[in-house]
Scaffold this motif. Sequence first.
Motif, PDB file in Angstrom:
ATOM      1  N   SER A 159       0.890  -1.173  -0.142  1.00  0.00           N
ATOM      2  CA  SER A 159      -0.012   0.155  -0.063  1.00  0.00           C
ATOM      3  C   SER A 159       0.936   1.320  -0.180  1.00  0.00           C
ATOM      4  N   PHE A 160       1.926   1.145   1.073  1.00  0.00           N
ATOM      5  CA  PHE A 160       2.482   2.634   1.014  1.00  0.00           C
ATOM      6  C   PHE A 160       3.809   2.723   0.144  1.00  0.00           C
ATOM      7  N   ALA A 161       4.242   1.713  -0.508  1.00  0.00           N
ATOM      8  CA  ALA A 161       5.246   1.719  -1.000  1.00  0.00           C
ATOM      9  C   ALA A 161       4.963   1.838  -2.894  1.00  0.00           C
ATOM     10  N   PHE A 162       3.674   1.015  -3.139  1.00  0.00           N
ATOM     11  CA  PHE A 162       3.435   0.687  -4.199  1.00  0.00           C
ATOM     12  C   PHE A 162       1.956   1.130  -4.816  1.00  0.00           C
ATOM     13  N   ASN A 163       1.178   1.472  -3.627  1.00  0.00           N
ATOM     14  CA  ASN A 163      -0.378   1.698  -4.092  1.00  0.00           C
ATOM     15  C   ASN A 163      -0.914   0.801  -4.586  1.00  0.00           C
ATOM     16  N   THR A 164      -0.536  -0.537  -4.196  1.00  0.00           N
ATOM     17  CA  THR A 164      -1.114  -1.633  -4.819  1.00  0.00           C
ATOM     18  C   THR A 164      -1.798  -2.771  -3.874  1.00  0.00           C
ATOM     19  N   GLY A 165      -2.106  -2.182  -2.518  1.00  0.00           N
ATOM     20  CA  GLY A 165      -2.356  -2.993  -1.461  1.00  0.00           C
ATOM     21  C   GLY A 165      -4.257  -3.115  -1.426  1.00  0.00           C
ATOM     22  N   ASN A 166      -4.452  -3.860  -0.322  1.00  0.00           N
ATOM     23  CA  ASN A 166      -5.815  -4.098  -0.264  1.00  0.00           C
ATOM     24  C   ASN A 166      -6.206  -3.229   1.118  1.00  0.00           C
ATOM     25  N   ALA A 167      -7.220  -3.195   1.624  1.00  0.00           N
ATOM     26  CA  ALA A 167      -7.500  -2.420   2.817  1.00  0.00           C
ATOM     27  C   ALA A 167      -6.699  -3.119   4.052  1.00  0.00           C
ATOM     28  N   VAL A 168      -5.921  -2.264   4.778  1.00  0.00           N
ATOM     29  CA  VAL A 168      -5.226  -2.731   5.970  1.00  0.00           C
ATOM     30  C   VAL A 168      -6.296  -2.677   7.172  1.00  0.00           C
ATOM     31  N   VAL A 169      -6.228  -3.711   7.860  1.00  0.00           N
ATOM     32  CA  VAL A 169      -7.076  -4.037   9.143  1.00  0.00           C
ATOM     33  C   VAL A 169      -6.001  -4.023  10.345  1.00  0.00           C
ATOM     34  N   ASP A 170      -6.102  -3.114  11.192  1.00  0.00           N
ATOM     35  CA  ASP A 170      -5.495  -3.338  12.314  1.00  0.00           C
ATOM     36  C   ASP A 170      -6.304  -2.943  13.472  1.00  0.00           C
ATOM     37  N   THR A 171      -5.706  -2.975  14.914  1.00  0.00           N
ATOM     38  CA  THR A 171      -6.767  -2.680  16.025  1.00  0.00           C
ATOM     39  C   THR A 171      -7.263  -1.097  15.779  1.00  0.00           C
ATOM     40  N   ASN A 172      -6.699  -0.206  15.028  1.00  0.00           N
ATOM     41  CA  ASN A 172      -7.363   1.179  14.840  1.00  0.00           C
ATOM     42  C   ASN A 172      -8.422   1.015  13.857  1.00  0.00           C
ATOM     43  N   VAL A 173      -8.198   0.316  12.883  1.00  0.00           N
ATOM     44  CA  VAL A 173      -9.224   0.100  11.634  1.00  0.00           C
ATOM     45  C   VAL A 173     -10.462  -0.649  12.441  1.00  0.00           C
ATOM     46  N   GLU A 174     -10.343  -1.586  12.934  1.00  0.00           N
ATOM     47  CA  GLU A 174     -11.297  -2.301  13.742  1.00  0.00           C
ATOM     48  C   GLU A 174     -12.162  -1.542  14.503  1.00  0.00           C
ATOM     49  N   ARG A 175     -11.360  -0.696  15.578  1.00  0.00           N
ATOM     50  CA  ARG A 175     -12.099   0.096  16.547  1.00  0.00           C
ATOM     51  C   ARG A 175     -13.030   1.157  15.502  1.00  0.00           C
ATOM     52  N   VAL A 176     -12.457   1.961  14.700  1.00  0.00           N
ATOM     53  CA  VAL A 176     -12.942   2.820  13.887  1.00  0.00           C
ATOM     54  C   VAL A 176     -14.311   2.353  13.424  1.00  0.00           C
ATOM     55  N   THR A 177     -14.145   1.480  12.513  1.00  0.00           N
ATOM     56  CA  THR A 177     -15.327   0.807  11.932  1.00  0.00           C
ATOM     57  C   THR A 177     -16.389   0.176  12.585  1.00  0.00           C
ATOM     58  N   TYR A 178     -15.998  -0.457  13.785  1.00  0.00           N
ATOM     59  CA  TYR A 178     -16.923  -0.777  14.927  1.00  0.00           C
ATOM     60  C   TYR A 178     -17.754   0.322  15.418  1.00  0.00           C
ATOM     61  N   ARG A 179     -17.003   1.385  15.714  1.00  0.00           N
ATOM     62  CA  ARG A 179     -17.819   2.484  16.293  1.00  0.00           C
ATOM     63  C   ARG A 179     -18.509   3.505  15.079  1.00  0.00           C
ATOM     64  N   ALA A 180     -17.893   3.628  14.079  1.00  0.00           N
ATOM     65  CA  ALA A 180     -18.576   4.456  13.087  1.00  0.00           C
ATOM     66  C   ALA A 180     -19.827   3.806  12.562  1.00  0.00           C
ATOM     67  N   PHE A 181     -19.688   2.512  12.222  1.00  0.00           N
ATOM     68  CA  PHE A 181     -20.692   2.009  11.562  1.00  0.00           C
ATOM     69  C   PHE A 181     -21.241   0.789  12.049  1.00  0.00           C
ATOM     70  N   ASP A 182     -20.935   0.518  13.253  1.00  0.00           N
ATOM     71  CA  ASP A 182     -21.495  -0.547  13.913  1.00  0.00           C
ATOM     72  C   ASP A 182     -21.215  -2.034  13.204  1.00  0.00           C
ATOM     73  N   VAL A 183     -19.967  -1.912  12.666  1.00  0.00           N
ATOM     74  CA  VAL A 183     -19.427  -3.307  12.102  1.00  0.00           C
ATOM     75  C   VAL A 183     -19.274  -4.323  13.141  1.00  0.00           C
ATOM     76  N   PRO A 184     -19.708  -5.531  13.002  1.00  0.00           N
ATOM     77  CA  PRO A 184     -19.784  -6.543  14.081  1.00  0.00           C
ATOM     78  C   PRO A 184     -18.285  -6.834  14.539  1.00  0.00           C
ATOM     79  N   ASP A 185     -17.925  -7.223  15.665  1.00  0.00           N
ATOM     80  CA  ASP A 185     -16.791  -7.586  16.151  1.00  0.00           C
ATOM     81  C   ASP A 185     -16.550  -9.062  15.702  1.00  0.00           C
ATOM     82  N   ASP A 186     -15.992  -9.119  14.507  1.00  0.00           N
ATOM     83  CA  ASP A 186     -15.751 -10.445  13.736  1.00  0.00           C
ATOM     84  C   ASP A 186     -14.789 -10.082  12.836  1.00  0.00           C
ATOM     85  N   ASP A 187     -13.697 -11.157  12.715  1.00  0.00           N
ATOM     86  CA  ASP A 187     -12.758 -10.837  11.667  1.00  0.00           C
ATOM     87  C   ASP A 187     -13.033 -10.742  10.369  1.00  0.00           C
TER      88      ASP A 187
END
Length: 316
Positions: free
Chosen positions: A149-177
């Motif tokens: 992603s950061f070197a070649f702009n060819t990645g998929n969406a990164v999912v780390d604890t920050n992304v999980e927390r944001v999507t869980y809170r903002a869009f009520d995404v279930p707590d599931d990988d």
Amino acid sequence: MTDVDAADAADSAGDSPLPPDLDLDAVREALIEWYEADHRPFPWRQTDDAYEIHVSEVMSQQTQLDRVVSAWEDFRERWPTVEDLADADRSDVVAFWTDHSLGYNNRAKYLHEAAGQVVDDYGGEYPETPDELEELMGVGPYTANAVASFAFNTGNAVVDTNVERVTYRAFDVPDDDDAFEAGAQELMPEGKSRVWNNAIMELGGVACGKKPRCDEASCPWREWCHAYQTGDFTAPDVPTQPSFEGSRRQFRGRIVRLLGEHDEMDLDTLGHRIRVDYTPDGEHGQEWLRGLLSDLADDGLVQIKERKEQTTARLQ
């Protein structure tokens, strides 16, 4: 993966985890504009050099980013290119890792070995896709995707604890990988993995941390955010990291640091140097120390020599 592909993937796995009436274009535009207007100026965000980004990603694993900055700059100064790192003595790389308190020393070993792969197998040029990057030693799916992603702009969406927390809170995404993966991929605009992944992780690090700072950080997703509207800022369960103080990891680090300062040390001398209550026949004695050294030997960091009257250890 295109927006159509993401939608198809979501359909095949069930309904999209995002709200059905969510305006994806507006959500994307708001986040990117917020990020581009102001973000933390980490030095690895100023480069698209895959080697420098790879180093930053490995260093950042379970380490606060503010602490990583000086270590990353020192590392880059000492080994400025992937060729320099590949040519380095592995014990020097491991000693650097220990001296800068960067966590598990086998990460330094894997980083050094990956540099050798890049030089030997790829002519000094990093591969550009997540699948190819995963062929490098110690590079798992998350790191491969981040470098792509950061070197070649060819990645998929990164999912780390920050992304999980944001999507869980903002869009009520279930707590599931699977839900987090599908939701993050659906949110990311096609062909913009570099800016998008930086932006959504920045949002989690600056505005939507454990203690949210929605208004103070001018969170761009407030008008859509489920947590902001309801006042419920709970977050997904995150495994608690074990305490470092008194841990095996702490003593492994002390061993590597000491062996980096000496060509070779015998078992008892080493034991007395790494903990004050060491006694050869005690609870924290030779058997305990041999276990630590065995772990380090399995990681390829330490060499143990059994002699008739003495056992010694040295860095590989």
